[in-house]
Design an enzyme around this catalytic site. Structure first.
Site, PDB file in Angstrom:
ATOM      1  CE  LYS A   1     -26.256  16.876  -6.660  1.00  0.00           C
ATOM      2  NZ  LYS A   1     -27.667  16.493  -6.550  1.00  0.00           N
TER       3      LYS A   1
HETATM    4  N1  PPE Z   1     -32.062  15.167  -2.994  1.00  0.00           N
HETATM    5  C1  PPE Z   1     -31.331  14.544  -3.921  1.00  0.00           C
HETATM    6  C2  PPE Z   1     -31.045  13.094  -3.780  1.00  0.00           C
HETATM    7  C3  PPE Z   1     -30.862  15.287  -5.014  1.00  0.00           C
HETATM    8  O1  PPE Z   1     -30.127  14.672  -5.952  1.00  0.00           O
HETATM    9  C4  PPE Z   1     -31.166  16.651  -5.124  1.00  0.00           C
HETATM   10  C5  PPE Z   1     -30.677  17.443  -6.305  1.00  0.00           C
HETATM   11  C6  PPE Z   1     -31.932  17.256  -4.118  1.00  0.00           C
HETATM   12  C7  PPE Z   1     -32.359  16.477  -3.058  1.00  0.00           C
HETATM   13  C8  PPE Z   1     -32.234  18.722  -4.128  1.00  0.00           C
HETATM   14  O2  PPE Z   1     -31.073  19.467  -3.855  1.00  0.00           O
HETATM   15  P1  PPE Z   1     -30.838  20.952  -4.404  1.00  0.00           P
HETATM   16  O3  PPE Z   1     -30.670  20.852  -5.859  1.00  0.00           O
HETATM   17  O4  PPE Z   1     -29.633  21.401  -3.696  1.00  0.00           O
HETATM   18  O5  PPE Z   1     -32.031  21.750  -4.037  1.00  0.00           O
HETATM   19  N2  PPE Z   1     -30.667  16.744  -7.515  1.00  0.00           N
HETATM   20  C9  PPE Z   1     -29.914  17.261  -8.633  1.00  0.00           C
HETATM   21  C10 PPE Z   1     -29.680  16.212  -9.670  1.00  0.00           C
HETATM   22  C11 PPE Z   1     -30.822  15.830 -10.509  1.00  0.00           C
HETATM   23  C12 PPE Z   1     -30.443  14.857 -11.606  1.00  0.00           C
HETATM   24  O6  PPE Z   1     -31.351  14.240 -12.143  1.00  0.00           O
HETATM   25  O7  PPE Z   1     -29.261  14.737 -11.931  1.00  0.00           O
HETATM   26  C13 PPE Z   1     -30.514  18.558  -9.165  1.00  0.00           C
HETATM   27  O8  PPE Z   1     -31.669  18.871  -8.898  1.00  0.00           O
HETATM   28  O9  PPE Z   1     -29.792  19.273  -9.853  1.00  0.00           O
END
Ligand code: PPE
Length: 308
Positions: A158
């Site tokens: 991230k």
């Molecule tokens: N893919 C991406 C690209 C992503 O940013 C997230 C989280 C996920 C998958 C899911 O990951 P997890 O949260 O570990 O299950 N995205 C974060 C940011 C959102 C935003 O708009 O800022 C989140 O869900 O917190």
């Protein structure tokens, strides 16, 4: 539900929200030199609890390591600071955003001379894709933008700058009338949403793109895989061709912000019956039973916030 709270944890101290500022010369502003997490704290029957705290802190440190940004705190200190910030802001439930970035020293692409700064923000954030989305499902569209190719950026981290790719995906989707976009990987296989992983129910199994499809290894994705297997479903992490999106029985997004959001149509084609499917509903029920503390926390996903 506003984007604010009372205090922001800023390099080890609580600073009032309005005073947590940086200079325009910080490296991160110019080159996207930051890593972050998105974490949720839920209101449970036993008080406020942070969901998958350790997993998120671990991933934050891994992202920072890849970006060559040494964090001047231990994982335990950051985890504690997160709990302290939720308590300090007296949230019952909230979204938590730890952000680590290169500050100001000098400009130039190699930012390693710039200090590493750490902030933890919290605010109350409801359903990510709209209040009806969790029940009604959302309309999604396949993006013309591809997810970053292997060896270009670090899809599994991230890193702030990488979210320009996510912005392309989600802005295009909204301009086309969809709630969210689905990016394919460089080879045309299904990858993920702009801020969510994706799952399909197809041919009697649950499928989700493999790590090789340039996804972020989502923590919610891992929880859903665990829950689904526990419920007796077969879950496959596999390469998914685009056309399978159109013939799946069910589809849903997962993410910290999105939680488990059903997808009711893709590119205008109804997914299954065009509404939330039964497997999606069962997974949501189980997920929210755990996050609300109503079901026993068998996998140790909840860290309770000490009462102040
Ligand atoms: N893919 C991406 C690209 C992503 O940013 C997230 C989280 C996920 C998958 C899911 O990951 P997890 O949260 O570990 O299950 N995205 C974060 C940011 C959102 C935003 O708009 O800022 C989140 O869900 O917190």
């Amino acid at each position: 539900m506003a984007f604010r709270s009372d205090f922001i944890w800023f390099n080890g101290e609580f600073v009032p929200w309005d005073e947590a500022k940086v200079h325009v010369g910080v490296h991160a502003l110019h080159y996207g030199t930051s890593v972050f997490e998105g974490i949720r704290a839920y209101k449970t029957v036993k008080g406020t609890a942070v969901f998958c705290l350790q997993q998120h802190v671990r991933r934050l440190f891994n992202s920072a390591k890849v970006l060559r940004m040494p964090i001047p705190y231990t994982e335990e200190q950051i985890a504690q600071a997160i709990l302290d910030t939720v308590a300090k802001n007296r949230h019952e439930a909230c979204y938590i955003r730890p952000l680590i970035f290169r500050g100001m020293e000098r400009l130039g692409v190699d930012g390693r001379a710039c200090p590493v700064e750490v902030v933890i923000m919290t605010w109350e954030w409801g359903a990510y894709l709209g209040p009806e989305a969790l029940e009604q499902g959302v309309d999604a569209g396949v993006s013309s933008w591809r997810r970053m190719a292997p060896g270009t950026l670090a899809a599994n981290c991230k890193i702030g700058g990488q979210y320009v790719n996510s912005q392309f995906v989600t802005m295009e989707a909204k301009d086309r009338g969809f709630a969210e976009g689905i990016a394919l990987d460089i080879n045309g296989y299904v990858s993920e949403g702009s801020g969510e992983n994706i799952f399909l129910v197809y041919n009697g199994t649950i499928q989700t793109p493999a790590l090789a499809a340039s996804i972020l290894e989502g923590i919610t994705r891992q929880c859903v895989i665990t829950l689904a297997r526990d419920m007796g479903y077969t879950v496959e992490e596999t390469m998914i061709p685009r056309e399978r999106l159109y013939v799946a029985d069910e589809a849903f997004f997962t993410g910290t912000a999105a939680e488990i959001t059903p997808i009711r149509s893709i590119d205008g084609i109804p997914v299954g019956a065009g509404r939330r499917g039964p497997v999606t509903a069962k997974l949501q029920e189980r997920f929210f039973a755990i996050t609300s503390g109503k079901e026993e926390d068998r996998w140790g996903w909840l860290t309770y916030v000490p009462k102040t």
